[in-house]
Design a protein around this motif. Structure first.
Motif: not given
Length: 709
Positions: A320-328, A330-340, A364-367
């Protein structure tokens, strides 16, 4: 009218005359208990009792009465009582001096900022009192109030009390300096010697000193403190570790990934969550196109999804902390893999509650992914069909409102595109059936306005949902829509009876009417509700360029007052993650009584924890579910001496005396909240459940009980 017979009439006159000669019964003796009850009544009505509270605070023969009168002055926060409060700092009895010291701190925390001459006077009074005080408890309270004041003179005294590190005042001084930094900005403590802070972090028997030093170090946000922050990661106390991790997230660099990665594996959820947030922050400092170690570290957090599926919801705090903080971007693949990883874990989830947690984390990660690009896409199909559309859309709209533009390929870290596109995609959602979605769309359009939103936003100002109406008013102000003025004025007419509307309406009035709004705002300066007066004073200060203050106004006698909660009252929150039992603080009887009354009505059944910020708070009690709702009445603040430690329960506020039904639990010590938000109880069982709360956790019921003495 028929006359009485003469004989009866004469007898009646005789009896009446005799009756008039009987003296009236003597009033009951003025016991301290009766005086205290009157003070409670005046305090809750924000009345000075015609000067009686000031007299009692300065001249009552009973110490208990003087102390109670000073507590009332602390809660009323009227600058006109400054002299009476300051006089208590030199009283013969230490209990009076301590209460006066607390009251000075409460004046310093007034929601309507103090005039500069009052801040100067309070600084001088505290400095003189602290220099001569011989009682330890009183002196610590004086140091706490110096931190709340946060003036240069206050910081100077606090800095002097940091040393020696093993001295009697170092802990209180360090915490107070951290509070000063949180209130006045890190620059306020920039001249505090770093070595004095480092000395507090050395291993010692009392971990509280380490905790105070870490709090100051994290709050100061000093680039020269990186080495000190790295060193204190080895501390055994989880809250010390978490604070040092937080500090590294603010002033460290991607080179700190290895140390933070170790913290990611810590068994304490609030430590690992803070490490995940810190790595997310540091990922924004990576050079575009270059390998980014913080992102690589975060990618391994997918393992936590399986733990959530097994019912270990507290492990979801790092995600939740990662999703709330957000990533740049270039971190989009990380968010996608966490969703997987979440989707895979959802197939083995052991309970409906685990399924619900995983579904919400997926959204949360989708947002967070949608925030990266500034438009809705991923949230449209997140949550495995378990998250209602309104909740998904509202989350996504609020997240994309934070879009600041994507970094260019050749840009430096932190640079954004020169033009951030408007949120035209949000306009159709202004007509959504759910007020939560309409509110989210207004948030997005307020941050990224487009001309085509003017007409539909204007229509919402006159709608039936008060929260949506004020959000629409604020958005109309951002849009500079002059045609919205008639609807805005109609909404402004509702403010006297609906004080919660004041802040957004005032902002829109200033934006669209300018000086023409001044007469209405001056009328609000005499409104009984303190927050309406504060809003009016701040708006008039902006309009006129000269400081404007309101005066205290007594509340009407028929203002809602809940029955007081008796000492020993408990509230047990039943959730699907377990029970949480809270022991109410007798020093805040009306705050506790308000929640007791609501609980007995079944008010909290089905309400969720709508806001969870790992290693900070879990907040619930809002029937709307978006942080904007309440019971339809407000209660007065009852500031207590209870500090915001781990497991403290406080009232959520949007200004002075705006409490209703929203409350929060603290995951860790939060000294900057002390004296600002009513602390009205503590968790006495179920803290592990508090740690496991995630956004959307449902409160099945709240049961009122009594704890045996």
């Amino acid at each position: 009218m028929a006359r009485l017979p003469a004989a009866v009439s004469a007898g009646f006159l005789l009896v009446s005359a005799c009756a008039h000669t009987v003296p009236p019964p003597a009033p009951p003796p003025e016991t301290p208990a009766r005086v205290m009850a009157r003070i409670q009544d005046w305090e809750d009505r924000r009345s000075l009792g015609g000067g009686e509270i000031v007299r009692l605070a300065t001249a009552a023969p009973e110490v208990t009465v003087r102390v109670r009168a000073l507590r009332a002055l602390a809660r009323i926060q009227d600058v006109a009582t400054l002299d009476a409060v300051v006089a208590g700092l030199t009283a013969p009895d230490k209990a009076v001096r301590e209460e006066a010291a607390f009251a000075v701190g409460e004046l310093a925390l007034s929601w309507e900022p103090l005039p500069e001459d009052a801040r100067t006077a309070l600084t001088g009074a505290l400095v003189r009192a602290e220099a001569s005080e011989t009682d330890g408890r009183v002196r610590i309270t004086l140091l706490e109030s110096l931190g709340k004041l946060a003036t240069p003179g206050a910081v100077e005294v606090l800095t002097a009390r940091l040393s020696p590190a093993n001295g009697p005042w170092s802990e209180a001084a360090a915490t107070a300096l951290g509070v000063a930094a949180r209130k006045a900005g890190a620059a306020a403590v920039a001249n505090v010697p770093l070595e004095a802070i480092r000395a507090l972090l050395k291993p010692r028997e009392r971990s509280e000193v380490n905790l105070a030093g870490a709090y100051l170090l994290a709050a100061s946000k000093r680039p020269d403190a990186v080495e000190a922050l790295r060193s204190c990661l080895a501390n055994a106390h989880p809250d010390v570790m978490a604070l040092c991790v937080k500090g590294l997230g603010d002033v460290g660099s991607p080179r700190d990934t290895m140390a933070l990665n170790l913290m990611l594996g810590d068994a304490t959820p609030r430590v690992s969550a803070e490490a995940a947030r810190a790595l997310a922050k540091l990922s924004a400092k990576c050079e575009a196109g270059a390998p980014c170690d913080p992102l690589l570290a975060l990618e391994g957090q997918g393992r936590r999804a399986k733990q959530v599926a097994e019912g270990k919801a507290a492990q979801g705090h790092a995600l939740l902390a990662v999703a709330q903080q957000g990533l740049p971007l270039q971190g989009r693949p990380v968010l996608s893999r966490l969703r997987s990883a979440l989707a895979e874990a959802d197939r083995i989830a052991v309970s409906d509650e685990a399924h619900a947690d995983l579904a919400w984390l997926d959204c949360r990660f989708a947002a967070a992914m949608d925030r990266q690009q500034g438009t809705l896409e991923q949230v449209l199909q997140c949550g495995y069909g378990r998250v209602p559309e309104a909740r998904r859309l509202a989350l996504g709209l609020h997240e994309v409102a934070q879009f600041k533009g994507a970094p260019n390929a050749a840009s430096k870290p932190g640079d954004v595109s020169p033009a951030v596109p408007g949120a035209a995609f949000a306009v159709p959602y202004l007509n959504h059936v759910s007020p939560l979605v309409r509110g989210g769309a207004l948030d997005a359009l307020s941050e990224r306005p487009v001309p085509e939103a003017m007409a539909p936003v204007r229509a919402l100002i006159g709608g039936g949902d008060a929260v949506v109406a004020v959000l629409a008013a604020a958005t109309a102000g951002k849009l500079k829509d002059a045609a919205a003025v008639p609807a805005l004025e109609a909404l402004a007419e509702r403010v006297p009876k609906e004080p919660d509307l004041a802040e957004a309406v005032a902002g829109a009035l200033v934006a669209l009417q300018g000086r023409a709004a001044e007469p209405r705002l001056r009328e609000w300066l005499t409104h009984p509700h303190a927050n309406v007066r504060r809003v009016a004073a701040e708006s008039l200060t902006t309009l006129t360029g000269a400081p404007v203050r309101s005066n205290r106004v007594e509340l009407p006698a028929d203002t809602y007052r809940p029955p007081a909660a008796p000492a020993g009252t408990t509230l047990t929150l039943r959730t699907r993650k377990g029970d949480i039992t809270v022991l109410l603080d007798p020093d805040a009887p009306l705050t506790g009584g308000n929640l007791v009354a609501l609980a007995k009505q079944g008010y909290f059944r089905g309400i969720t924890f709508h806001r969870v910020v790992p290693n900070f708070v879990a907040q619930g009690g809002d029937p709307r579910g978006d942080g904007e709702g309440g019971p339809g009445h407000s209660i007065r603040c009852e500031m207590t001496r209870r500090p915001y430690a781990r497991g403290t329960v406080g009232m959520a506020l949007s200004g002075k005396d705006t409490g209703g039904s929203q409350f929060f639990f603290t995951h860790s010590p939060q000294p900057h909240l002390d004296g600002r938000y009513t602390a009205f109880g503590e968790v006495v069982s179920g803290m592990d459940v508090v740690d496991a709360l995630l956004e959307g956790t449902v409160i099945d019921d709240v049961i009122v009980g009594t704890r045996a003495p």
